[in-house]
Design a protein around this motif. Structure first.
Motif, mmCIF file in Angstrom:
data_model
loop_
_atom_site.group_PDB
_atom_site.id
_atom_site.type_symbol
_atom_site.label_atom_id
_atom_site.label_comp_id
_atom_site.label_asym_id
_atom_site.label_seq_id
_atom_site.Cartn_x
_atom_site.Cartn_y
_atom_site.Cartn_z
ATOM 1 N N PHE A 2 0.846 -1.200 0.000
ATOM 2 C CA PHE A 2 0.000 0.000 0.000
ATOM 3 C C PHE A 2 0.880 1.248 0.000
ATOM 4 O O PHE A 2 1.792 1.373 0.823
ATOM 5 N N LEU A 3 0.626 2.178 -0.938
ATOM 6 C CA LEU A 3 1.351 3.445 -0.964
ATOM 7 C C LEU A 3 0.571 4.455 -0.133
ATOM 8 O O LEU A 3 -0.491 4.923 -0.530
ATOM 9 N N HIS A 4 1.131 4.777 1.007
ATOM 10 C CA HIS A 4 0.491 5.686 1.955
ATOM 11 C C HIS A 4 1.003 7.095 1.688
ATOM 12 O O HIS A 4 2.110 7.451 2.084
ATOM 13 N N THR A 5 0.220 7.894 1.002
ATOM 14 C CA THR A 5 0.626 9.260 0.667
ATOM 15 C C THR A 5 -0.073 10.254 1.584
ATOM 16 O O THR A 5 -1.214 10.033 2.014
ATOM 17 N N HIS A 6 0.623 11.351 1.871
ATOM 18 C CA HIS A 6 0.026 12.375 2.732
ATOM 19 C C HIS A 6 -1.057 13.119 1.954
ATOM 20 O O HIS A 6 -0.802 13.627 0.865
ATOM 21 N N PRO A 7 -2.283 13.199 2.494
ATOM 22 C CA PRO A 7 -3.374 13.831 1.758
ATOM 23 C C PRO A 7 -3.384 15.352 1.808
ATOM 24 O O PRO A 7 -4.140 15.992 1.070
ATOM 25 N N VAL A 21 4.865 19.301 13.573
ATOM 26 C CA VAL A 21 5.445 18.330 12.642
ATOM 27 C C VAL A 21 5.217 16.911 13.150
ATOM 28 O O VAL A 21 5.683 16.547 14.240
ATOM 29 N N GLY A 22 4.490 16.129 12.375
ATOM 30 C CA GLY A 22 4.293 14.718 12.673
ATOM 31 C C GLY A 22 4.742 13.868 11.501
ATOM 32 O O GLY A 22 5.669 14.242 10.768
ATOM 33 N N THR A 23 4.075 12.722 11.281
ATOM 34 C CA THR A 23 4.461 11.837 10.176
ATOM 35 C C THR A 23 3.332 11.744 9.138
ATOM 36 O O THR A 23 3.325 12.492 8.175
ATOM 37 N N CYS A 86 3.277 21.003 9.173
ATOM 38 C CA CYS A 86 4.028 20.447 8.046
ATOM 39 C C CYS A 86 4.571 19.087 8.452
ATOM 40 O O CYS A 86 5.702 18.978 8.938
ATOM 41 N N ASP A 87 3.769 18.051 8.290
ATOM 42 C CA ASP A 87 4.254 16.713 8.601
ATOM 43 C C ASP A 87 5.447 16.388 7.714
ATOM 44 O O ASP A 87 5.501 16.786 6.550
ATOM 45 N N ILE A 88 6.398 15.649 8.258
ATOM 46 C CA ILE A 88 7.664 15.448 7.563
ATOM 47 C C ILE A 88 7.620 14.326 6.519
ATOM 48 O O ILE A 88 8.449 14.283 5.619
ATOM 49 N N VAL A 89 6.642 13.446 6.587
ATOM 50 C CA VAL A 89 6.559 12.334 5.630
ATOM 51 C C VAL A 89 5.623 12.694 4.483
ATOM 52 O O VAL A 89 4.464 13.057 4.698
#
Length: 221
Positions: A2-7, A21-23, A86-89
């Motif tokens: 699964f490709l987990h992309t930041h929405p 800042v989280g993930t 601004c989450d870092i991932v």
């Protein structure tokens, strides 16, 4: 896999002074399969604790529902208090579709130093978690190592505080590694001497109360 992309794109504006800042949010925020009491915005998971913590600190009277009103409440709060997110991932691959930081593979990161240089009013980075593997501070340290930078310790007690001199502007930015606003961090809180002492003094004291006390010192300053 699964490709987990930041929405969500980073929520940062010129007046931003503090940066959360989280993930990554849970995978359902990537697939769009939100629950009725999720909020379609940063840290909007029904199981997340960040907004309930901020709700208590600032007496926000937030609603927890999948509506534009709920989103606007949170955006307006961030704007009025000069807080960005601004989450870092940016993305990660997963064998198992869950929200575990440890389950992330082939992680693609956002260039956090770039954002800190771009927005000169940012003075404090608030990490939603510490230096455990695949946590936000962990990834930031990896980024810094690549370009020959490192954090300077200000205090080594939880929550740990560091300073970084940015390479271009030479501006000093403080980072604070707060206890993660997720259930997974409850065991770590329970092992802290400070928590045990407060719990002994007041048996009704819980891990949410502990986070509120910890967070307010940095969100209110």
């Amino acid at each position: 896999m699964f490709l987990h992309t930041h929405p969500y794109e980073p929520f940062i504006f010129e007046e931003t002074e503090k940066l959360i800042v989280g993930t990554l949010p849970p995978p359902r925020f990537t697939t769009g399969e939100l629950k009725v009491d999720d909020v379609d915005f940063c840290y909007g998971s029904r199981n997340g604790m960040l907004w309930p913590i901020l709700n208590r600190i600032f007496d926000l009277d937030l609603v927890y529902e999948n509506t534009h009103f709920a989103i606007d409440q949170r955006k307006n709060f961030l704007l009025s208090h000069k807080i960005g997110v601004c989450d870092i991932v940016e993305s990660a691959a997963r064998d198992k579709v869950d929200a575990s930081d440890l389950g992330m593979q082939n992680v693609q990161l956002r260039d956090l130093v770039h954002y800190l240089e771009r927005y000169p009013n940012i003075s404090t980075v608030l990490f939603m978690g510490g230096n455990s593997k695949n946590g936000p501070e962990y990834f930031f340290r990896k980024q810094l190592k690549i370009v020959g930078l490192q954090l300077k310790t200000v205090t080594d007690q939880v929550p740990r505080v560091y300073e970084l001199q940015l390479p271009k502007s030479k501006r000093i930015v403080r980072t604070v590694s707060l206890t993660a606003p997720s259930g997974a961090a409850n065991r770590a809180i329970g092992s802290l001497t400070s928590y045990k002492e407060m719990k002994a003094a007041d048996p009704s004291f819980n891990t949410m109360d502990f986070r509120v006390l910890q967070y307010q010192g940095f969100f209110l300053s």
